[in-house]
Design a protein around this motif. Sequence first.
Motif: not given
Length: 305
Positions: A22-23, A33-34, A71-75, A108-109
Amino acid sequence: MTAMDPRSLRNAFGTFLTGVTVVTAHGADGEPLGFTANSFSSVSLDPPLLLVCLAKSSSNYDALTNASGFAVNILAETQKDVSNTFASRVEDRFATVDWKVGPNGAPVISDVAAWFDCSMHNVVDAGDHAILIGEVKAFDTGVANGLGYARGAYFTATQEVSSIQVDSETIISALLERDGKLLFLEDDAGQLRLPSRTASKGTPTKELAALLEEAGIPSSVGFIYSVYEDESANAQHLAFHCSAGEGDSKVGSFLSLTDDVLARVKDSATQTMLTRFAREAQKGNFGIYFGNQESGEVRKIALGE
């Protein structure tokens, strides 16, 4: 050249196995936003760069291409619902997730496999997409496995482990790693062994989960590292590479794979396996061993130059 069918081309692209991210960013109004994306790739280590692709048809296109960073959140493999939320037309996508502002300012998630908070390095026009190139300013990695995606469906490392079947006595071992160290159990004579359990039939998932639960720290199953037949013991061995989080283990100790530590490993086949693990861990290029307790072959599972 005849015109390509977009749906067929997309299906062909979709055969490539990817992770799910999720960007995220903040818009000009300061609101988060994402969107869900699997078009993510690392680019460079020096300087630390990554990229993600954004469709020009996205409602977030103007906000993201003009943002100072993202940010790039790798799930994690348990976050399919997060992926679906950020891929849908939900009015407030952040209402259902726990998040915070990262060190460089992007959302950041929580509980993701890893996150990267970036400044915008460059925006490259690319057909009906734009390529956002970010310079990593801060990042963190957890112990959770990443969520996989291919041909329109999710897949996980846990599913892979759950699909393994054993129909005879099998010794299940965990190479539980943290910061380059492995968890060892020590007997009264000072000899070392890996956390292990015996399974006789079905999947090894239950035994492997029990091994990790005994340690009492956050952890996740990674991949099979070694498969071999111990002909002298009439048993099969399956060793799994697992990742450990922070905290004190309830059993054993985390030790570096020094020559002194390896010399204390009780089983010679395990000693050989760990010697290989120490060598491969230096480069991050691992392989799977197939054979018996004396000889076999290593099949590489990681790409590298």
